[in-house]
Write an enzyme that holds these catalytic residues in place. Sequence first.
Site, PDB file in Angstrom:
ATOM      1  N   VAL A 182      27.268  27.455  16.547  1.00 51.61           N
ATOM      2  CA  VAL A 182      26.917  26.582  17.545  1.00 51.61           C
ATOM      3  C   VAL A 182      28.248  27.267  18.239  1.00 51.61           C
ATOM      4  CG1 VAL A 182      27.138  24.683  19.047  1.00 51.61           C
ATOM      5  CG2 VAL A 182      25.615  24.690  17.121  1.00 51.61           C
TER       6      VAL A 182
ATOM      7  N   TYR B 174      31.422  23.455   2.171  1.00 53.47           N
ATOM      8  CA  TYR B 174      31.199  22.864   3.412  1.00 53.47           C
ATOM      9  C   TYR B 174      29.781  22.151   3.408  1.00 53.47           C
ATOM     10  CZ  TYR B 174      29.596  23.204   8.165  1.00 53.47           C
ATOM     11  OH  TYR B 174      29.036  23.255   9.812  1.00 53.47           O
TER      12      TYR B 174
ATOM     13  N   SER C   9      24.720  20.148   9.052  1.00 57.99           N
ATOM     14  CA  SER C   9      24.426  21.317   9.731  1.00 57.99           C
ATOM     15  C   SER C   9      23.325  21.582   9.029  1.00 57.99           C
ATOM     16  CB  SER C   9      25.378  21.924   9.146  1.00 57.99           C
ATOM     17  OG  SER C   9      25.132  23.760   9.246  1.00 57.99           O
TER      18      SER C   9
ATOM     19  N   ASP D 197      44.345  10.783  12.754  1.00 53.46           N
ATOM     20  CA  ASP D 197      42.811  11.843  12.363  1.00 53.46           C
ATOM     21  C   ASP D 197      42.423  10.578  11.842  1.00 53.46           C
ATOM     22  OD1 ASP D 197      42.149  12.974   9.678  1.00 53.46           O
ATOM     23  OD2 ASP D 197      44.030  13.823   8.317  1.00 53.46           O
TER      24      ASP D 197
END
Length: 259
Positions: A190, A157, A144, A66
Amino acid sequence: MPDLTGKVAIITGASSGIGKGTAVEFAQLGAHLALTGRNQENLQATATACVEAGAPQDKILIVTGDICDEQVQKNLVEQTVQKFGRIDVLVNSAGVILKGTIETTDMSEYDRMMDINARCVVALTQLCVPHLTVTKGAIVNVSSVTGMRAFPGVLAYCMSKAAIDQFTRCVALELASKQIRVNSVNPGVVVTELHKRGGMNEEEYAKFLEHSKSTHALGRAGETSEVAKTIAFLASSDASFITGAQIPVDGGRHAMCPR
């Protein structure tokens, strides 16, 4: 094509999606690879794909874990330097997406997204800077289009990616005197497993991709290889005078204003 021959690149989130696509692209361009992700089996599959793309097996390092774990971060950097003697490129690609509005966002999920998508990027970058200073290296952050434009329903997000864009700009200025370049790519939709892992079922995802034909000017979703090629360009000497930039790789979505 960019030349990454002999360049040592750390790529996070390399077990799937854009991270995997970037690893394969870098392998084709001659880079030595330090790949990390949480899924050992998928990470090994990425390594196999890199070998098939031309990377020697002994020039690939796999560190499973992680990336939010501080010890995993330290192990990744230490093992990379131990094996290859240097770090030339850092690609921060690991990320997650979960749905949620201001009324429905679960704060534990908010914390998880901010941790993986933003905090881990800061921490790993800190560890890599001393090594990138020696090589006058490059950092590429995977942001993004949601960092550049507002979208409802994925609040945390969007916030995390906006943070990455500002991080990119600030760090580019802070590290410019060391000749370390820092840029981000800002993909649109994507085709990866990201959204399905975020809760979409197969039917919902199919509808989402169909809808993407109308939300992207080029009339389709993107492919991981298209983002990976932009990352490779930014990581290479071909982009030697580019720093602090956010490059949309989104089929024109950032420029659209649907009515």
